[in-house]
Design an enzyme around this catalytic site. Structure first.
Site, PDB file in Angstrom:
ATOM      1  N   TYR A 163      37.851  36.474  31.148  1.00 44.98           N
ATOM      2  CA  TYR A 163      36.998  36.943  32.236  1.00 44.98           C
ATOM      3  C   TYR A 163      35.532  37.039  31.828  1.00 44.98           C
ATOM      4  O   TYR A 163      34.735  37.667  32.510  1.00 44.98           O
ATOM      5  CB  TYR A 163      37.452  38.325  32.713  1.00 44.98           C
ATOM      6  CG  TYR A 163      38.833  38.366  33.341  1.00 44.98           C
ATOM      7  CD1 TYR A 163      39.597  37.213  33.496  1.00 44.98           C
ATOM      8  CD2 TYR A 163      39.384  39.564  33.770  1.00 44.98           C
ATOM      9  CE1 TYR A 163      40.859  37.254  34.054  1.00 44.98           C
ATOM     10  CE2 TYR A 163      40.637  39.613  34.339  1.00 44.98           C
ATOM     11  CZ  TYR A 163      41.380  38.457  34.487  1.00 44.98           C
ATOM     12  OH  TYR A 163      42.625  38.499  35.045  1.00 44.98           O
ATOM     13  N   ASP A 167      45.639  42.639  32.427  1.00 39.75           N
ATOM     14  CA  ASP A 167      45.591  42.597  33.883  1.00 39.75           C
ATOM     15  C   ASP A 167      46.963  42.255  34.457  1.00 39.75           C
ATOM     16  O   ASP A 167      47.481  42.929  35.354  1.00 39.75           O
ATOM     17  CB  ASP A 167      44.551  41.557  34.301  1.00 39.75           C
ATOM     18  CG  ASP A 167      44.255  41.577  35.789  1.00 39.75           C
ATOM     19  OD1 ASP A 167      44.738  42.473  36.496  1.00 39.75           O
ATOM     20  OD2 ASP A 167      43.524  40.687  36.249  1.00 39.75           O
TER      21      ASP A 167
END
Length: 351
Positions: A134, A241
């Site tokens: 990310y 996540d």
């Protein structure tokens, strides 16, 4: 004492769950003789459509002027997801250097789960929050040629791994003394072997914590088959996540999943949020489960040193959820968002 809280209701069901949460936090603080002062910020999809940005360029400075931020959700069908996610929540995480994302998973008595035998499940996932897949490195080459090439570069630094690991080990020391690192170092040659090596080094400074290293695919299976064997999990941004969303099912679903974005050991305000997203399919219907947002608020109170207020919130919520009439549709009930919030508030005031 006054808690200065920045409130970002955001999009979709975000405003609904935040509206159910803030009165609970205010009441919990008032019971301890303290005050809650809120500043509502109109950041999110509507602002993006109006001004071309989900939040102002100096958004991080606005958050720094508060003790913490409570965030609802971001995302709407008429705006590309990456514009809002990168323009708001990931933007805040990176601008404030919120190094660690904490996602506790607790199976509350009386709350149904799609997974059998979840009684007593109580674990927490510590997710590195600023790097990995990310980080935003990469690009699209040969776009529109029919030979489009998407390049996504994962970045893992010793500094980021160390600070996430230090927090995970410290948390494990406060709990059962068990920590599982989740990587994929058998197939990825560089980043995840670095995770293994650095976390082992950090572990030498925490000899009372038992460390095991588990491949992410094996951990996904174990989380469903033997969740009570887990206590503190440490993972990079992507794996943290995914696994935390899987773990939420153990507690009853995404409506039960709180989180905190923090920079441990600093005075940087944390950003606390439910992880269920904006849920546009049910937005405006008043049926979203506010539990994740309320629990995020309890984490906020804990981190600001208001442990008694946080405990009052959790105990009132746990008692409220034992009664099926208070369950929202995602839990098999018919209660509305505001009804569950009001029930928690009433329980707390009468305890």
């Amino acid at each position: 004492m006054t808690v200065r809280l920045a409130v970002i209701p955001g999009d979709g069901v975000g405003p609904e769950v935040v509206a159910a949460t803030v009165p609970v936090l205010r009441a919990a603080l008032e019971q301890q003789g303290e005050r809650l002062e809120t500043t509502e910020l109109d950041w999110g999809g509507e602002r993006f459509l109006r001004e071309g940005a989900a939040m102002p360029a100096d958004g991080a400075s606005t958050i720094r002027a508060h003790d913490a931020a409570l965030f609802g959700a971001v995302g709407r069908p008429d705006v590309p997801d990456h514009e809002l996610v990168w323009g708001l929540i990931i933007g805040l995480r990176q601008q404030l250097d919120l190094a660690v994302n904490i996602r506790p998973v607790r199976a509350f008595p009386g709350v149904p789960s799609k997974v059998r035998d979840v009684e007593g499940v109580d674990l927490v996932i510590v997710r590195e929050n600023t790097e990995g897949e990310y980080v935003g490195a990469g690009g699209l080459a040969h776009a529109g040629t029919g030979h489009d090439l998407g390049i996504e570069v994962a970045v893992h630094s010793r500094r980021a791994i160390e600070r996430a690991a230090e927090h995970a080990f410290s948390l494990a020391e406060q709990r059962t003394g068990r920590l599982a690192l989740v990587t994929k170092s058998n197939a990825m040659k560089h980043g995840y072997p670095l995770w293994d090596a650095v976390v082992r080094e950090v572990g030498q400074r925490h000899p009372d914590v038992e460390l095991e290293i588990v491949l992410v695919d094996a951990m996904a299976a174990r989380m469903v088959q033997s969740p009570r064997s887990l206590d503190v999990l440490l993972a990079g941004n992507l794996f943290g996540d995914i696994l935390s969303d899987l773990a939420a099912v153990l507690a009853g679903g995404m409506g039960m999943a709180p989180s905190a974005n923090i920079l441990p050991g600093s005075d940087v305000p944390g950003v606390y949020e439910p992880v269920h997203g904006s849920a546009p399919d049910i937005a405006g219907r008043g049926i979203a489960n506010p539990t994740a947002c309320i629990l995020s608020g309890a984490m906020l109170l804990d981190d600001l040193g208001h442990e008694a207020a946080a405990k009052a919130v959790r105990e009132a919520l746990a008692a409220t959820l034992t009664t099926p009439v208070n369950h929202t549709p995602d839990l098999g009930g018919s209660a509305s968002t505001s009804q569950l919030g009001a029930a928690v508030l009433h329980e707390m005031e009468t305890r």
